[in-house]
Design a protein around this motif. Sequence first.
Motif, PDB file in Angstrom:
ATOM      1  N   UNK A  37       0.828  -1.200   0.000  1.00  0.00           N
ATOM      2  CA  UNK A  37       0.000   0.000   0.000  1.00  0.00           C
ATOM      3  C   UNK A  37       0.862   1.250   0.000  1.00  0.00           C
ATOM      4  N   UNK A  38       1.931   1.236   0.788  1.00  0.00           N
ATOM      5  CA  UNK A  38       2.833   2.383   0.840  1.00  0.00           C
ATOM      6  C   UNK A  38       3.505   2.610  -0.509  1.00  0.00           C
ATOM      7  N   UNK A  39       3.951   1.539  -1.135  1.00  0.00           N
ATOM      8  CA  UNK A  39       4.663   1.637  -2.403  1.00  0.00           C
ATOM      9  C   UNK A  39       3.720   2.031  -3.535  1.00  0.00           C
ATOM     10  N   UNK A  40       2.499   1.531  -3.503  1.00  0.00           N
ATOM     11  CA  UNK A  40       1.585   1.766  -4.620  1.00  0.00           C
ATOM     12  C   UNK A  40       1.106   3.207  -4.716  1.00  0.00           C
ATOM     13  N   UNK A  41       1.303   3.998  -3.685  1.00  0.00           N
ATOM     14  CA  UNK A  41       0.865   5.390  -3.732  1.00  0.00           C
ATOM     15  C   UNK A  41       1.882   6.283  -4.440  1.00  0.00           C
ATOM     16  N   UNK A  42       3.043   5.780  -4.721  1.00  0.00           N
ATOM     17  CA  UNK A  42       4.093   6.565  -5.362  1.00  0.00           C
ATOM     18  C   UNK A  42       4.616   5.802  -6.578  1.00  0.00           C
ATOM     19  N   UNK A  43       4.408   6.372  -7.766  1.00  0.00           N
ATOM     20  CA  UNK A  43       4.738   5.681  -9.010  1.00  0.00           C
ATOM     21  C   UNK A  43       6.206   5.243  -9.073  1.00  0.00           C
ATOM     22  N   UNK A  44       7.122   6.133  -8.696  1.00  0.00           N
ATOM     23  CA  UNK A  44       8.547   5.783  -8.765  1.00  0.00           C
ATOM     24  C   UNK A  44       8.873   4.612  -7.842  1.00  0.00           C
ATOM     25  N   UNK A  45       8.289   4.615  -6.652  1.00  0.00           N
ATOM     26  CA  UNK A  45       8.534   3.525  -5.708  1.00  0.00           C
ATOM     27  C   UNK A  45       7.966   2.214  -6.230  1.00  0.00           C
ATOM     28  N   UNK A  46       6.797   2.283  -6.840  1.00  0.00           N
ATOM     29  CA  UNK A  46       6.170   1.071  -7.385  1.00  0.00           C
ATOM     30  C   UNK A  46       7.045   0.477  -8.479  1.00  0.00           C
ATOM     31  N   UNK A  47       7.576   1.328  -9.337  1.00  0.00           N
ATOM     32  CA  UNK A  47       8.431   0.843 -10.421  1.00  0.00           C
ATOM     33  C   UNK A  47       9.718   0.226  -9.864  1.00  0.00           C
ATOM     34  N   UNK A  48      10.314   0.874  -8.860  1.00  0.00           N
ATOM     35  CA  UNK A  48      11.532   0.343  -8.240  1.00  0.00           C
ATOM     36  C   UNK A  48      11.261  -1.011  -7.585  1.00  0.00           C
ATOM     37  N   UNK A  49      10.113  -1.125  -6.908  1.00  0.00           N
ATOM     38  CA  UNK A  49       9.762  -2.388  -6.256  1.00  0.00           C
ATOM     39  C   UNK A  49       9.548  -3.482  -7.294  1.00  0.00           C
ATOM     40  N   UNK A  50       8.875  -3.138  -8.400  1.00  0.00           N
ATOM     41  CA  UNK A  50       8.638  -4.126  -9.456  1.00  0.00           C
ATOM     42  C   UNK A  50       9.960  -4.610 -10.043  1.00  0.00           C
TER      43      UNK A  50
END
Length: 84
Positions: A37-50
């Motif tokens: 949930x924390x990561x999905x609110x920030x596009x850059x973080x979501x991409x880094x996590x993926x």
Amino acid sequence: MKTKELQKQKSINLEPFYQALEDDPILMEKAFEILLEMVSTEHKSAKKMALLIKDDFHVLYKEIEALCKSNQDKGKTPSCCGGH
């Protein structure tokens, strides 16, 4: 003052936390949900996590890929997996 607080944070022993996650699958699942949930609110973080999952956790990536293919076969593909 901030430097001392950071030094305290660096010296925190996280091993009991990690052990608790390993010992309790429900706790692990909840912690992972919160993280996502924390990561999905920030596009850059979501991409880094993926990218991290794809590169460093290949087994997890393959499971996600298999789920996406399974949904594709049903005609209900999420846009993240190449669907429309």
